[in-house]
Design a protein around this motif. Sequence first.
Motif, short mmCIF file in Angstrom:
data_model
loop_
_atom_site.label_atom_id
_atom_site.label_comp_id
_atom_site.label_asym_id
_atom_site.label_seq_id
_atom_site.Cartn_x
_atom_site.Cartn_y
_atom_site.Cartn_z
N ARG A 69 -20.31 -26.15 14.95
CA ARG A 69 -19.41 -26.86 14.05
C ARG A 69 -18.22 -25.98 13.69
O ARG A 69 -18.26 -24.76 13.80
N CYS A 70 -17.16 -26.63 13.27
CA CYS A 70 -15.94 -25.93 12.84
C CYS A 70 -16.25 -25.03 11.65
O CYS A 70 -16.95 -25.43 10.71
N ASP A 71 -15.70 -23.79 11.68
CA ASP A 71 -15.96 -22.84 10.60
C ASP A 71 -15.22 -23.23 9.32
O ASP A 71 -15.56 -22.73 8.24
N ASP B 246 -28.58 -28.20 16.68
CA ASP B 246 -27.29 -28.82 16.41
C ASP B 246 -26.21 -28.15 17.23
O ASP B 246 -26.29 -26.97 17.58
N ARG C 208 -26.28 -29.06 9.86
CA ARG C 208 -25.46 -27.86 9.96
C ARG C 208 -26.29 -26.61 10.18
O ARG C 208 -25.79 -25.59 10.62
N CYS D 170 -12.04 -27.02 14.79
CA CYS D 170 -11.82 -28.33 15.40
C CYS D 170 -10.32 -28.54 15.47
O CYS D 170 -9.55 -27.82 14.83
N CYS E 243 -14.11 -26.81 8.26
CA CYS E 243 -14.63 -28.03 7.64
C CYS E 243 -16.15 -28.12 7.71
O CYS E 243 -16.77 -28.88 6.96
N GLU E 244 -16.75 -27.39 8.64
CA GLU E 244 -18.19 -27.31 8.78
C GLU E 244 -18.85 -28.64 9.16
O GLU E 244 -20.07 -28.81 9.02
N THR E 245 -18.05 -29.61 9.63
CA THR E 245 -18.63 -30.90 10.02
C THR E 245 -18.25 -31.27 11.46
O THR E 245 -19.10 -31.71 12.22
N ALA E 246 -16.97 -31.13 11.80
CA ALA E 246 -16.50 -31.53 13.13
C ALA E 246 -16.99 -30.55 14.19
O ALA E 246 -17.25 -29.37 13.91
N VAL E 247 -17.08 -31.07 15.43
CA VAL E 247 -17.51 -30.24 16.54
C VAL E 247 -16.40 -29.28 16.92
O VAL E 247 -15.22 -29.62 16.91
N VAL E 248 -16.79 -28.05 17.27
CA VAL E 248 -15.81 -27.02 17.66
C VAL E 248 -15.13 -27.42 18.96
O VAL E 248 -15.77 -27.83 19.92
#
Length: 565
Positions: free
Chosen positions: A13-15, A10, A5, A34, A17-22
């Motif tokens: 990432r989604c603001d 990298d 992250r 996401c 969930c902070e894991t999935a790709v935007v």
Amino acid sequence: MMDPRTSAQDVMRCDLCETAVVQMHCDTCLVNLCKACVGEHISTGESKDHKVVKFQERKSTPLYPICTTHNKEQCEMFCKQCDIPVCISCVALNQHLGHELSKILQVLADKKDVIIKERNELNDTIYPTYQDIASDVQNRMSQLEKEYGDLPTAITKLGEDWHREIDKLVKKLKAEVDEIKNTQLQTLQEHLDEINKTMSEIKDEINSMETVIDTNDLSKLFGVTSNLNTYRNLPHKILPSLPKFSPGKIQDEELSKLFGALSASSLTSDKHGYSMKTTQKSPEAGSSPPVKQLLDEPKTVTTIDTGYKYAFYNVACLSDEEIWTSGGDSTIKLYSINQGSLLKSITTKSGKTPSNIAVTKSGDLVYTDYRTVNIVKNEKIEEVIRLRNWIPFSVCSTSSGDLLVIMESDDDKQSKVVRYSGSIEKQIIHSDDKGKPLYSPSSLCLRYITENRNLDICVSDSGANAVVVVNQAGKLRFRYNGHTPAPKNKPFSPRGITTDSQGHILTADYNNDCVHIIDQDGQFLCYIHCGLSYLMGLCTDTNDNLFVAHYGNRQVKKIKYMYLN
């Protein structure tokens, strides 16, 4: 192992969930999402109208300002008279009836155009200009270091020919050189620091504008202001002048006088010194004159016989090729400088001898008579000023087109300088801050007047044996009472006075058969001799050649006294 992250390599990432790709973007909240988190984001902040678009299309939705009168309504129009955004309700309620309304998106586009244009000027013109100015100051500092390096060498060489007692003077003079150099370098360094600071501020403002241009937040756009006008006012140019070492000759006099001294140095600030960097040539663009050096040995270039029978008083340059003269009769003569031939003669309207002559900016001849100041246009004499109870002596035309006249009262008790615009009296200069008269009240003395490049008013007052210089407002700047030792060891007796492109003041010394050159602050620079005698009027042309009127032999001498760069 590096946290994915926070890794610079990298993907975004989604603001939430902070894991999935935007994949998506909310143009209203400026949040990256996401697809899975879109629903959750929309469900928060119910009062907001979320505009969720594909991430690649972010910032495509205008963020309309909210109306300050009708809460929650977006302003899609702009009132030019009121200079505010307005909503549909404002329009419907005729709150801006008769006003010119525009779509706010067009105002947005126009505002962006203005910001882009200002950004481009800062980036392409103003900042490079400041870079050039900084380079110019650095070059001046380097040149100053080089030229100052020659002074201690000259001082030391002369010191080796003297006894051990002279060492103290050598050390003293070297210290003066170092002190002057350090002062000038410090001033230039401070000037450079200020320029670098401004350059940094300009760069910050360019970066700030770049950031705003990329946003669609109209509130931020409307909040953008620039200091463009401030940066357009370029800094003054600092022009240091090098002191000149004048060696003395070994005689039975005091060692301190014989060995020599450093001439005065200066650091002048010229607000017109720099011009904006541009790729186009502008005939109207102002520029400071090139720095010129005084010749060690001035020389006579031309001599003209004026043919006056009794005496010769005044000279005034019409151009670099023609010169007006006046002498002991009622005739004012125009001569060709190169040919020495008489081109034209004008007889004064009164038939009396003119006290003084001058040339206006437009090339018209001006002369003073017993009670009047007259101007000659197309060979016709017009009376501009008529005085009562006052007698005009000398006149000069200023850079603004005004006339400066020095005059004396009929009872010989008062002298003053009066500024005229046409025939209208604009300013009177007669006393200093303490109420003491600036000029001597004597009808037996001669006075000449001129304006310097810095707008100082310079008067040679033979009654006071002084050159009196006041600023444009009439405040006394200094009095110059000559330099010691004088060439003939006689009292200083100034006559004609003029200035040149460097701001030097030149005045004729009738008693000592020479011309004094002083700087604009009253510091003596040198004498001009050139076989001169019984000197009266002076003037200079655009190439800084000096013209001297000889009272006795009725000749004009053209003298070269500066290097013409």
